[in-house]
Design a protein around this motif. Structure first.
Motif, PDB file in Angstrom:
ATOM      1  N   ILE A 245      62.243  45.430  22.477  1.00  0.00           N
ATOM      2  CA  ILE A 245      61.019  45.338  21.673  1.00  0.00           C
ATOM      3  C   ILE A 245      59.810  45.005  22.538  1.00  0.00           C
ATOM      4  CG2 ILE A 245      59.823  44.052  19.854  1.00  0.00           C
ATOM      5  CD1 ILE A 245      62.433  43.801  18.376  1.00  0.00           C
ATOM      6  N   ALA A 246      59.899  43.933  23.323  1.00  0.00           N
ATOM      7  CA  ALA A 246      58.759  43.498  24.134  1.00  0.00           C
ATOM      8  C   ALA A 246      58.329  44.592  25.111  1.00  0.00           C
ATOM      9  CB  ALA A 246      59.106  42.220  24.882  1.00  0.00           C
ATOM     10  N   GLU A 247      59.294  45.187  25.789  1.00  0.00           N
ATOM     11  CA  GLU A 247      58.981  46.254  26.746  1.00  0.00           C
ATOM     12  C   GLU A 247      58.359  47.459  26.045  1.00  0.00           C
ATOM     13  OE1 GLU A 247      61.566  49.456  29.350  1.00  0.00           O
ATOM     14  OE2 GLU A 247      62.361  47.429  29.130  1.00  0.00           O
ATOM     15  N   ASN A 248      58.930  47.838  24.909  1.00  0.00           N
ATOM     16  CA  ASN A 248      58.426  49.008  24.188  1.00  0.00           C
ATOM     17  C   ASN A 248      56.997  48.820  23.681  1.00  0.00           C
ATOM     18  OD1 ASN A 248      60.720  50.583  24.493  1.00  0.00           O
ATOM     19  ND2 ASN A 248      61.663  49.891  22.595  1.00  0.00           N
ATOM     20  N   LEU A 249      56.688  47.607  23.221  1.00  0.00           N
ATOM     21  CA  LEU A 249      55.341  47.345  22.717  1.00  0.00           C
ATOM     22  C   LEU A 249      54.305  47.569  23.807  1.00  0.00           C
ATOM     23  CD1 LEU A 249      56.004  44.176  20.545  1.00  0.00           C
ATOM     24  CD2 LEU A 249      55.205  46.386  19.708  1.00  0.00           C
ATOM     25  N   GLY A 250      54.623  47.145  25.017  1.00  0.00           N
ATOM     26  CA  GLY A 250      53.691  47.316  26.126  1.00  0.00           C
ATOM     27  C   GLY A 250      53.484  48.764  26.512  1.00  0.00           C
ATOM     28  N   VAL A 251      54.520  49.582  26.318  1.00  0.00           N
ATOM     29  CA  VAL A 251      54.441  50.997  26.697  1.00  0.00           C
ATOM     30  C   VAL A 251      53.873  51.858  25.566  1.00  0.00           C
ATOM     31  CG1 VAL A 251      55.802  53.018  27.378  1.00  0.00           C
ATOM     32  CG2 VAL A 251      56.354  50.767  28.322  1.00  0.00           C
ATOM     33  N   VAL A 252      54.408  51.658  24.365  1.00  0.00           N
ATOM     34  CA  VAL A 252      54.022  52.495  23.218  1.00  0.00           C
ATOM     35  C   VAL A 252      52.610  52.166  22.734  1.00  0.00           C
ATOM     36  CG1 VAL A 252      54.577  53.027  20.812  1.00  0.00           C
ATOM     37  CG2 VAL A 252      56.410  52.856  22.499  1.00  0.00           C
ATOM     38  N   LYS A 253      52.230  50.901  22.809  1.00  0.00           N
ATOM     39  CA  LYS A 253      50.917  50.419  22.357  1.00  0.00           C
ATOM     40  C   LYS A 253      50.651  50.805  20.891  1.00  0.00           C
ATOM     41  CE  LYS A 253      48.991  50.879  27.033  1.00  0.00           C
ATOM     42  NZ  LYS A 253      49.279  49.488  27.408  1.00  0.00           N
ATOM     43  N   PRO A 254      51.498  50.331  19.980  1.00  0.00           N
ATOM     44  CA  PRO A 254      51.316  50.668  18.567  1.00  0.00           C
ATOM     45  C   PRO A 254      50.125  49.946  17.953  1.00  0.00           C
ATOM     46  CG  PRO A 254      53.020  49.026  18.778  1.00  0.00           C
ATOM     47  CD  PRO A 254      52.619  49.396  20.181  1.00  0.00           C
ATOM     48  N   THR A 255      49.721  50.390  16.784  1.00  0.00           N
ATOM     49  CA  THR A 255      48.661  49.707  16.034  1.00  0.00           C
ATOM     50  C   THR A 255      49.244  48.896  14.879  1.00  0.00           C
ATOM     51  OG1 THR A 255      48.321  51.640  14.624  1.00  0.00           O
ATOM     52  CG2 THR A 255      46.976  51.495  16.610  1.00  0.00           C
ATOM     53  N   ILE A 256      50.478  49.235  14.473  1.00  0.00           N
ATOM     54  CA  ILE A 256      51.110  48.556  13.340  1.00  0.00           C
ATOM     55  C   ILE A 256      52.590  48.340  13.640  1.00  0.00           C
ATOM     56  CG2 ILE A 256      51.783  48.786  10.904  1.00  0.00           C
ATOM     57  CD1 ILE A 256      49.345  50.626  10.607  1.00  0.00           C
ATOM     58  N   MET A 257      53.093  47.165  13.309  1.00  0.00           N
ATOM     59  CA  MET A 257      54.529  46.909  13.412  1.00  0.00           C
ATOM     60  C   MET A 257      54.937  45.927  12.325  1.00  0.00           C
ATOM     61  SD  MET A 257      56.856  45.351  16.540  1.00  0.00           S
ATOM     62  CE  MET A 257      56.766  43.615  16.068  1.00  0.00           C
TER      63      MET A 257
END
Length: 585
Positions: A245-257
């Protein structure tokens, strides 16, 4: 609009080349358009129909959150069959119960490990004609076939979709059973279509957003998000691996989760413990920034004017601390959505201070997961917001929350008595206690069946105390407050070893949780948190004794539901001797 497959068809017609899903791959992340989704679903639906899926049939999905879960779900629905969801963490016996109780004739399994689980109980699954494996091999006896082999078929796909009625069964989701045998919640196509329409009316999400999905799709919250994003046309990045999760958030850069509160607690505790360990100037700056941010967050909640000096201080705190925290999430989060369990006030204030507002919502599997949600412009901490458009709410004389509207389930599968009790007078009896504020926002005070009544006749809300203690001590993973029919309140505490281990190393303490839990320094840290929380409570609600357990609660060991809520009965049974020892002598 009569069904979820019809909704998908309309989405493809409206925005065929827009991004639908994004998935991890060897080279990073790959995107799939709505047109490509439609092609995959069409082929799978016709292939599954050839295997026997169709109107009146059920197909179980035993798989973690990934693109294939959504594709097979949509394909099953397109045949006219209903999807039955099974958590991948379920045991073979639990899986067999869901499959047989639902009457599933086909099971879609993620890999060979899940197939092996099914093989171990194959004699209990006489009605299952095929197991379709996503990542695995076919079997010589033909019982197991690959997803690839059923990804194409012949037939009239549109005719299948057109034949589906809005009141047809779409999903059977088995409640996680915090108090006993799981019940299959029957949700229709219209139940889910309502949630998409209701969220769309709020104008909270647009096709310009990027949604990151990791929640279990076997859970109603995950399923709601699937339907909402199709309705609005929001691209979704999917990866159900919790450790990513933490790694993906930094790469994907979502606006909503969307997430369960435990995820926010974990992030908060990791950050807090890291800064504590570093100490010195960093700790002083963090504590100052936190205090400044919370002061601003509380002023905003109260609708008060923020003085110029405070605004200047907050701008500095943001630059030194909060901006770095936002960067951990990719730097583009507009807001988080929290559900599945209560979010503590401490978590809400901390994240809001950091510019990461959490919109808390509320719903049950029996209400298609989405019934209430805070709005960004009027979010009130400690509430789950007003009802979604079209949802009705009443508070019964005993404080129980009653819900009505299109999102309410058809009933419990094969359980007419339980259905009649849950839907008495046409209202869903939630089992939760709550109240409405002047603006119509719902505040949940506790579970009706989980309120503790001490032997002195005083009522105590355990989840409230649990949330306060967890927020006060970063080393704590879970807290279980006990005391029903006892003369005082006690607690079981588990440690978050991901957070504790670096601290223990720095302090020269044992890293084995079995040794660490008895160490005076560890008990001192937990005792400080308990004392701090106790100081704010009435005497009858204070925690008099506690024990630190060697093992954390987990889904796999039976103390947590898949949505990370504590199974209170299971904990009481497993740790009965420890709990009883609190009251001896």
């Amino acid at each position: 609009m009569s069904s979820i497959p019809a909704l998908l068809r309309d989405r493809i017609a409206a925005t065929p080349d827009a991004e639908a899903y994004r998935v991890p791959s060897a080279g990073g992340w790959e995107s799939m358009s709505w047109r490509e989704v439609g092609d995959r679903v069409r082929g799978l639906a016709l292939g599954l129909a050839k295997l026997g899926a169709g109107p009146g049939k059920r197909v179980s999905i035993l798989c973690s959150t990934r693109l294939e879960w959504i594709l097979t779900d949509l394909a099953v629905l397109a045949t006219g069959a209903a999807t039955t969801t099974i958590y991948p963490s379920n045991t073979a016996a639990e899986s067999a119960f869901v499959i047989t109780d639902s009457g599933s004739t086909i099971v879609i399994a993620e890999n060979d490990d899940q197939v092996a689980k099914l093989r171990s109980v194959q004699k209990e699954l006489p009605d299952v004609t095929h197991v379709v494996v996503i990542d695995g091999s076919p079997s010589d006896d033909g019982w197991v076939v690959t997803l690839e082999s059923v990804s194409t078929g012949e037939g009239d796909y549109d005719a299948m979709v057109d034949a589906i009625a809005e009141d047809d069964l779409a999903t059977l989701i088995y409640t996680s059973g915090t108090t006993g045998r799981p019940k299959g919640v029957e949700l229709t196509h219209d139940n889910w279509l309502y949630t998409g329409e209701a969220v769309a009316k709020l104008n909270l999400i647009s096709p310009d957003d990027l949604h990151f999905l990791w929640l279990p799709l076997s859970h109603s919250f995950g399923k709601l998000l699937e339907v909402v994003m199709i309705h609005i046309g929001v691209p979704t990045a999917i990866d159900g691996r919790l450790d990513k999760i933490a790694e993906n958030l930094g790469v994907v850069k979502p606006t909503i989760m969307a997430a369960a509160p435990r995820i926010f607690e974990k992030i908060h505790n990791t950050v807090t413990a890291t800064v504590r360990r570093e100490g010195g100037a960093k700790l002083k700056i963090f504590n100052w920034a936190r205090a400044t941010g919370i002061r601003v967050a509380r002023a905003r909640q109260a609708g008060a004017t923020i003085p110029l000096t405070t605004r200047v201080e907050y701008a500095l705190a943001d630059r030194l601390v909060f901006a770095k925290l936002r960067d951990r999430f990719g730097g583009r989060i507009r807001y988080f959505i929290s559900g599945a369990a209560p979010l503590s006030m401490e978590m809400a204030e901390f994240f809001d201070a950091a510019g990461l507002t959490i919109l808390e919502g509320y719903g049950l599997t029996e209400s298609s997961a989405g019934s209430f949600l805070n709005r960004p412009e009027s979010a009130k901490f400690g509430t789950v917001g007003p009802p979604l458009p079209g949802t009705e709410v009443r508070i019964a004389d005993d404080g129980e929350i009653l819900i009505g509207g299109r999102g309410i389930m058809r009933g419990y599968h094969g359980l007419p008595k339980e259905t009649a009790e849950a839907l008495e007078d046409g209202w869903l009896h939630t089992g939760d206690i709550g109240e409405l504020d002047a603006e119509g926002r719902l505040r949940i005070t506790d579970r009706k069946k989980e309120l503790i009544k001490t032997s002195g006749g005083k009522y105590v809300a355990p989840t409230y105390l649990e949330g306060k203690i967890k927020a006060t001590c970063p080393y704590v993973s879970h807290v279980f407050v006990h005391g029903d029919r006892r003369n005082y309140v006690t607690a079981l505490v588990t440690l978050d070893m991901d957070v504790v281990k670096p601290w223990a190393q720095a302090e020269g303490l044992p890293e084995d949780p079995r040794e660490l839990r008895e160490h005076p320094r560890m008990r001192e840290e937990v005792q400080k948190a308990v004392d701090q929380v106790n100081a704010e409570q009435a005497s009858y609600a204070t925690v008099k004794k506690f024990a630190i357990l060697a093992d954390d609660f987990a889904v796999e060991t039976g103390e947590l539901t898949p949505s990370l809520k504590i199974k209170r009965k299971a904990v009481e049974e497993r740790y009965g001797e420890t709990l009883d020892s609190f009251y001896e002598g």
